[in-house]
Structure formats: structure tokens, C-alpha cells
Design a protein around this motif. Sequence first.
Motif, PDB file in Angstrom:
ATOM      1  N   GLU A 244       0.823  -1.221   0.000  1.00 60.47           N
ATOM      2  CA  GLU A 244       0.000   0.000   0.000  1.00 60.47           C
ATOM      3  C   GLU A 244       0.847   1.256   0.000  1.00 60.47           C
ATOM      4  O   GLU A 244       0.470   2.280  -0.549  1.00 60.47           O
ATOM      5  CB  GLU A 244      -0.919   0.024   1.233  1.00 60.47           C
ATOM      6  CG  GLU A 244      -2.195  -0.763   1.056  1.00 60.47           C
ATOM      7  CD  GLU A 244      -3.188  -0.460   2.163  1.00 60.47           C
ATOM      8  OE1 GLU A 244      -3.658   0.690   2.243  1.00 60.47           O
ATOM      9  OE2 GLU A 244      -3.497  -1.372   2.959  1.00 60.47           O
TER      10      GLU A 244
ATOM     11  N   GLY B  57     -10.373  -9.481   3.751  1.00 58.77           N
ATOM     12  CA  GLY B  57     -10.425  -8.455   4.784  1.00 58.77           C
ATOM     13  C   GLY B  57      -9.698  -7.175   4.419  1.00 58.77           C
ATOM     14  O   GLY B  57     -10.079  -6.098   4.861  1.00 58.77           O
ATOM     15  N   GLY B  58      -8.634  -7.246   3.642  1.00 61.39           N
ATOM     16  CA  GLY B  58      -7.846  -6.051   3.410  1.00 61.39           C
ATOM     17  C   GLY B  58      -7.638  -5.698   1.955  1.00 61.39           C
ATOM     18  O   GLY B  58      -7.853  -4.559   1.546  1.00 61.39           O
TER      19      GLY B  58
ATOM     20  N   ALA C 284     -10.563  -4.391  -0.765  1.00 57.96           N
ATOM     21  CA  ALA C 284     -10.885  -2.965  -0.771  1.00 57.96           C
ATOM     22  C   ALA C 284      -9.941  -2.222  -1.709  1.00 57.96           C
ATOM     23  O   ALA C 284     -10.346  -1.284  -2.397  1.00 57.96           O
ATOM     24  CB  ALA C 284     -10.802  -2.401   0.644  1.00 57.96           C
ATOM     25  N   LEU C 285      -8.669  -2.641  -1.737  1.00 62.56           N
ATOM     26  CA  LEU C 285      -7.697  -2.000  -2.639  1.00 62.56           C
ATOM     27  C   LEU C 285      -8.078  -2.257  -4.090  1.00 62.56           C
ATOM     28  O   LEU C 285      -7.999  -1.366  -4.931  1.00 62.56           O
ATOM     29  CB  LEU C 285      -6.290  -2.558  -2.389  1.00 62.56           C
ATOM     30  CG  LEU C 285      -5.675  -2.339  -1.017  1.00 62.56           C
ATOM     31  CD1 LEU C 285      -4.299  -2.982  -0.952  1.00 62.56           C
ATOM     32  CD2 LEU C 285      -5.569  -0.853  -0.719  1.00 62.56           C
TER      33      LEU C 285
ATOM     34  N   ASP D  38     -10.944  -0.113  -5.060  1.00 62.31           N
ATOM     35  CA  ASP D  38     -10.556   1.290  -5.228  1.00 62.31           C
ATOM     36  C   ASP D  38      -9.628   1.492  -6.422  1.00 62.31           C
ATOM     37  O   ASP D  38      -9.128   2.600  -6.631  1.00 62.31           O
ATOM     38  CB  ASP D  38      -9.835   1.800  -3.965  1.00 62.31           C
ATOM     39  CG  ASP D  38     -10.785   1.941  -2.791  1.00 62.31           C
ATOM     40  OD1 ASP D  38     -12.010   1.809  -2.998  1.00 62.31           O
ATOM     41  OD2 ASP D  38     -10.312   2.169  -1.660  1.00 62.31           O
TER      42      ASP D  38
END
Lengths: 678, 362
Positions: free
Chosen positions: B197, B213-214, B217-218, B221
Amino acid sequence: MEIFATALPALGEAWALILQPIVLGYLVLGVVMGLAVGVFPGLGGIAGLSLLLPFMFGMDPILGLALMIGMVAVVPTSDTFASVLMGIPGSSASQATVLDGFPMAKKGEAARALSAAFSSSLFGGLVGASFLTLFILAARPIVLAFGLPEMLMVTVLGLSMVAVLAGRFALKGLAAAGLGIMIGTIGEADAGGSLRMASYDIPYLTDGLKLVIVGLGIFALPEIVSLLRQDRSIARGASLGSGWLDGVKDWFANIWLSVRCSIIGVVVGVIPGLGGSVVDWIAYGHAVQTTKDKSNFGSGEVRGVIGPESSNNAKEGGGLVPTLLFGIPGSGSMAIFIGAVALLGSGEIEVGPNMLKDNLDITYSIVWLLALANVVGTVLCIAASGGIAKLTTIRFTYLAPFLFMLISFAAFQSGQNFEDLLALFVIGMIGIFLRRFDWSRPAFLIGFVLSNPVEKFTNQAFQIASFRFRKGFEEGIDYVFSPIVIVLIVITVVSVVLGLRQAKLIMAEGDVKAGTKRAPMVFLFCIMGYLLFALINASLIPNYAMTDKIIPMLISGFALFCCLILLVQMIRRPEGDAIFADKEVAGEDADAPYGLWSTLAWFASLIIGTFFVGFILALLAFLVTFLRVRAGASWKKTLILTACGIGFMCLMAGVLNRDFPPGLLQHYVQLPWPLGGA
Amino acid sequence: MTNSIFSRRVVVGLIAAAGIAAPASAEVDFSGETIEWVIPFSETGGSAKWGNFFGPLLSEALPGNPTVVVKFMPGAGSTKGANWFQNQKHKDGTLLFGTSGSTQFPYLLNDPRVRYEYKDWIPVMASGTGGVAYLNPEDGANFDGSANALKETDFIFGSQGATRLDIVPLLAWKMLGMNVEPVFGIKGRGDGRLMFERGEANIDYQTSSGYIGGSMALVNDGKAVPMMTWGALDADGNIVRDPTFPDIATFKEVCEATDGCETSGETWEAWKAFFISGFPVQKLAFLPGDTPQEVVDTYTAAFNEVVARADFAEISAKRVGEYPVFVGSDAQGALQTAISVSGDAKAYIVNWLAEDYGVTLK
């Protein structure tokens, strides 16, 4: 403004969730359990949380959160008892508190030190929560701005606090820090897996030494042995000079220091990967640098307690940011917390980026539950501090056997090996001699704590920087010298320059008298011997694993260089010069009725006994013999105290589902718990 | 001191009421007993999460509803705990042991510290996970289902160590002809994602739960582009699309589409062996080798009951991922696939680790 439109209703919902009587009830239950576990040095939040885990499955999320947060929140508060009263650093959050808190207890100001610490903790927690309420909305980009070079610089800033704590001879402080870093590199390297000062034949060493053991060995054991030799109470003259109200007044008089240290706590706590290890040292350094009269630091300056204690609860709040927003735990207890959150309810809360989008109310609940738990825990602690402070007036000979018992058990819990006890003893010996010859113990500990981050971030930042430089010079420079890095470099340089000037005024070990040349030089040779051996050991690692050898070689080389200059100075200077500081020449230790070795032999006997018959049986024999022979107690008193000690030990271990170290006997004969081992 | 002892006693009393230790009985009925589920990792890892998820369910399903306590014995990357378990004998069926990929890999690589033998133990349950690799948007634009356009790019990857689970992605990328430089020494895949990130790493992978979980979302986006999953195993041991991510191609498909990447031969076999051991059969629960059959059957029945729960799919999906759980003889079969790696495949990996990363297991 758009942010506030979503944040305010969420904040309102959070408060509506928190302020239900049943939620508050669970919170108080968590706090009480946390206090009970937290006063036990070395266990802290991890043991407590694992105990709660089986009950988390399917529990109403807000109730489960209240219970867990109640427990986690008070650990940095309750471990203050052990660090102030006994000089035992319970966790990394209370290392710096020991420096001035314990000397205050020795002066009979235990209650004052405790209540100053608790007021600061409480205030820090509240400042942290308020700051976090706004900050958490903007935290994501800020956290992402902290890349490896930035983290390396924060670690270096922490390391620069060695300058402040180096003592009268900067070289001794630097060498002590170097030795701490070298002890921290023992074991399998993170990067390439090479072994440093370890061998697969001794599996214990390959995992490296645990902070609990080093903290207990460096700070607690030397103090326990010294007090036991003097055969007096912790508080000189067995009287309590000032009460808890004075501590609150002290805190209020230094409220701005408390504010600043709280903010340091939140901000550093937010950076993932550093955890709490540097915060209290940076706060302590800040407290020293902003105090006009520095002469009392190390011998009972209340600002030295207020600084770190304000920061360590605020840090817990800051640590929520990486935990909740990125799912990256800042500490062991936070890692369990993440796992437990997934078990709650029907598993709808998932830590990660969604905590801000979908679960902002839960996020705010967590932030303010933490603050509320701080309030409840602190009030309970302050209420208890006056009474518990009386412990410092008991004749130490009656406390010592139980402290030996506690630190042994705490050390064993870190790795569940018999070798944990041996490691505690060996590190304790280093601690005793560092103390005797006035080498800075805080510097050693800072070195140890930051050893892993320094090595890891240096290697990783170097690797990525060289990758960037290959793409283009400008890209590399932009990566290495970001604005944050430049600001941190300036702060570090200023703090080193100021620190070195001030270090001479801070005598952590008091005014140690100097003696003959022989003993201090023998100790110097021992340190040089180890450093040289470690240097050769590191140089033998093959070159393809450069990441595993470069830092140990540089640091041991540097520390050796410091030692060489010291050696030259020692040869040139006359006997009686301050460089030959030795506690055995004059002062408390020298005048003590009991010798060092005979006192240490008591502790050794407990360890040797454990090796043969296991911990509980050895403890039984140890307590009875000690109380009868050394303390001269009556049979009745001896038996009652022994029963209390063993009963207490079994109770704690039983509830926390922990084992005791087994001995040879248990290897051959199966014995029921608690006599048997794992 | 008396004050604090008293308060502790009160707390202890409260907890003791929940039931801790009690006498033993000879029947396969665990009424009032405490089952210790030993996990050779620390309280903070993925195996802890796994044990804590299954523990209470197992307690409900076993006859007599014993208390199931998850106990942690970390050290030497789980080798210490596994060596300890090797020496345990059956007592009354109250000892269960959990292993993970990190226990299997050193065993497969003939690590000198391994003093345990999987074949001596009795598996009663096995479960797995999947994994997804992804790229940053810039390089992701060059990804067309094959890695042909990625061979000239320099990649950086945050890795936990060459002998860990990261063997699987590192070898996969190597087979695709990609130039991936690992940055070693990170703790946990979460740190790896953070490095991605921050833009310090430009390629990453996560296990299924970490991805959901993580990283998802990336992807949503536009900050990451999924590249491939490692896949899942069907009943015949073939690699098929991961049921959790049916829209993402498997490494096998990408390999087939990429020039120079072979889905047969010793390299492929080595990769597949370590993939199976690290992902679809990642975590196993064992009883000591001399456990009587009726106790084994009791556990098998209990785990079957857990898996048969009406809400099992739902509660497991969010906590340990939506993957098959193997029980009884299926667990035995899963173990066999996980540990039967040919000598050639092992030798290939050992040689590759030594050549590319200078890692020697001596």
C-alpha cells in the motif's frame, strides 16, 4: 466537513452503545480481571486475553469488546505497581517508569509515585482518546506516509535517548547500548535465517532472548539482590513520607508535560511496527530535556514518572489505528484482540479498512471504551495505592523469596523452557555488574529493545532504496530523504547534542564512589571479550547473507572501539578517578551485612532445585529454608507464608492454564499437576 | 498484598465456576474433563485463531461436553512443539495437537531440527485455505492472463522468509519468468500488504481471509489488480479454480498461457507439493500415535458433527474461510497428499533455496 457529517452521528451511536448498564458492567468486570492479571509481572494482557477467548465465540460484539478492552486497557496501568514498588518492569510499557519510580519508593514516596503515575496514565488515556476521535478519520494517509526510512528514523530517535541516559561517561553508555543490541541479535536472523551466537544444538538460543527475561534480569534481579543484602525495607526507615494526594498534585503541577507526552504517545503509537517499545523512552528523554534541574533524575524525580506514564496509555489508543484500520497488530495483545474480534457475534466485524466505512460506530465505541476503562482502572488503582504502598515498609527479607518466585515464574512463561530460568540468571549477573560498575542499564535495555527494529528497518530500507536508485538517482533520493525523514533527523541530532551535554548531570545509579583499578578493568575485559567473540562469530556468516552479518559486525565493532578508548583512559587515569566507579567500595552495597555471592546463591538454589525436582517442589523447599534460615522466622510463620506463596502460585497458574517448569524427577515419574510439568 | 490476593481470589472464583479441572474417567465420555489442544505457535497467529474457532465447537460435539482449552507452545517456528508431541503417549484422549504449513515445510525440507514424524500421528481433522496474488495498477495493466509482458519488470515483494509459506508464491513467480526480489524479515502478511500500500512493494499475495479483509478494498478502489489464485484441490487431487474466488484465474492457467512455463516436470511437481502442504491441507489436528480406535472414532464423529452443523458454512466463512474440512479417513488422505513429496521435488526445492537465496538447511 463531509467527514464530520458521518463522524458525529457515529460518535453519538457509539456513546449510546457504551452507556448501557450491561456494557458498563462487562467493562468493569474486564477491568477487575485485567488488574488481577496485570499486577503479575511478565504476563500482562496476552495471558488475560487468551483466558477470555473461549467465551468470545458468538458473544454480543459490544459486550465482548467491553470485556476485552477493559482487560487490555488496564495492563499498562496496573503493571506500574510492580515497576514502582519492586523495581520490576512488568512490560515494555513500564521500563522507563522504573528509573525514577523505584527510587521514589526507596525514599518512602511509593504512594506519591504511584498516584502521580496513575493520574498521568488516566490523563494520557483521555488525551489519547480525544485526539484519536478526530485523528482516526485522517489517519490512513498519515500511516501510509511512514515507510521504512521513516520507521528507521523513529527507531534511531528512540536509540538516541541513550545519549540522555548514558551516565557520567558517555563511552560507557554507548558501549552498554552496543552490548544490548548485540544481546538482541542472538539467535536466528529475521532476514536470512543465519545463526548469531547460537547453535542448533542449543535450540533455546535460536529463538533469541525475550524482553521479559532481559527486563527482569537487568532491572529487577540486581535491585532484589542489593536490597536483600542490606536486609532492610524498600522504603528506607520503613516509613511512608508522603501520601497519594501529593502525587496527584505533582501531576497537576506538571500538566503540560503530561499533555506533551500523551501526544508523543498517540503519535508514535500510531506508527505500525514499532509498537510501544520506543514510546516511553522518547517520553522519558523529553521529560529530562524539558526539566531545568536535572540532578534528581534517576534518583526519584517525579517528572521521570509522569512523562512515560502519560505516554504509555495514550500509546494504547494510538496503537488502535494500525490494528483497526490495517489489521496489523501493534503488540501481542492486539494480535489476540484482532483474532477475538472475528469470533464475536456472527463475525460481522472485520478489522481493516472497513472499520471506518461500515463500522465507524464500533470503531468509536472501541476508542471510548478504552478511555472509559482507563478511568475505571485508574480510580481503582489510586484507591488501592495507599494500601499497597505499605508493602515497601515490610522487611525485605520477607518479600524477597516471593519476588524470586514471581520473577522465575514470569521468566518461565515467556518460553516455557527450563533455560528461561538460566537465561534470567545469566542476564541478572550482567545486570548486577552493570549496576556495580555504573554502566548505564537503561542504555543497555534501549539497545536490546531496539536491536531487532534497527536491524530490520536498516536492511529493508537499504534493499528498497537500492532498488529505487537503480531506477533513477532522483527517485532514490526522494525515497530516502522524505520530508518526514529530514524532520526526524533534525530532532535526533538536537536531542543527541542536548542529551550528551545533560547526561553528566543524571546519575541513574546515584553518586557511585570510585575504587581500585582492578575490578572495573576485569569487567571491561569481559565485555570486550564477548564483543570480540560476537564480532568474529558474525564475520563467519557467509557473504551472501550480508543482511544477517552487517549490523552485528558494525555494532560490535563500534562498541569495541568505545571499550578500547575506555581502556586507554583507564590505564592513564589514577585510581580513585570516577571512571573506576564501583559500588562495592563504599555506599549501601559495600556496607551491607550480607555478601553478593551468598545472596545470589539463594536464587541459584531455587533454579538448581527446579532442575532436579521441578518448580513447585523446589519452591517449597526454598521457601521453608529461606524463611527459617535467612529470615529467622518461627516455624508457624514459615509454614503459613510458604502455604500462601505456593497456594497463590498454583491459583494463578491454574486459572491461567499455565504449567510450571518440570525437573529431572518429572522426566522419570508422572506426577499430577501442579507437581508435574508440561 | 492481602488486598490484591483477595481481589484475585474473587476473580478466580468467578472463572473457576466456568469449570476448569476435574477427575478422569475411563469411558469415551469426556464429562467434566479438560481437553488440551496444543498449538505450537504463539497466541497471536493464524493457528491460534483456527484453534479458538474449532475449540468451542468441538466441546459442544464431544460426548460429555468437556472444556476444550487451547494451549500455546511456541518455539523454533513450531518445531519445538512438534518435537514435544512426538514424545507424547495416549493417556485418556484429552490431548490434541494442531499443526500448520510451518510445521510441514521443515519436515518436507529435512530440516535438521525436525525430530518428529507425521506418519506416527493420527490425523482427525484437516482444513485449508487459499491464496491470491495481486499487482499494482501500473504493472497490472500489462497483465493479460499471461505473465509474458511482466518479464522485463523488476518486482519487490515483502516476504516472511524463503523457507516459509512464501516458497509457494516465490517459486510460482520464478516459474513465470518474473523477476521478483523479496525483502525478507517482515512479520505476517499484513505487514506485506502495508508495504504494498505504501508503494514500497509492487507485488503481494494474501491468504484468503487476508485478501477478503484487506486487499479486496484495494482492488475495488483501483489500487491493486488481482493476478491469480493458487487454486484449490478437487476430490481427485487436481488443481481447480478456488471456490472463494471463482472469477480469478489459477496459477496453473496463467502458467499454461505464459511462454516457458510448464505444468509438468519436476519444477511443477515441487511447486504443487508445497502448495498442497501450505494451502489446501494447511492445518491438521492430531491425536498421539497409540490412541485407541474408539477414541479416534469419538473425535471423528465429533468433528463430523461440527462440520454438519446447519450454520457451519456461515460461521466458518467469516472466521477461517470457506474451504472444505476433512475429517477421519479424508483427513488421513489429506495428510498423505500433503506429506508424500517425491525425493526429486524435495531436492529441487532445497537446491533452489540454496542457489537463489543462499539458504542451506544443515
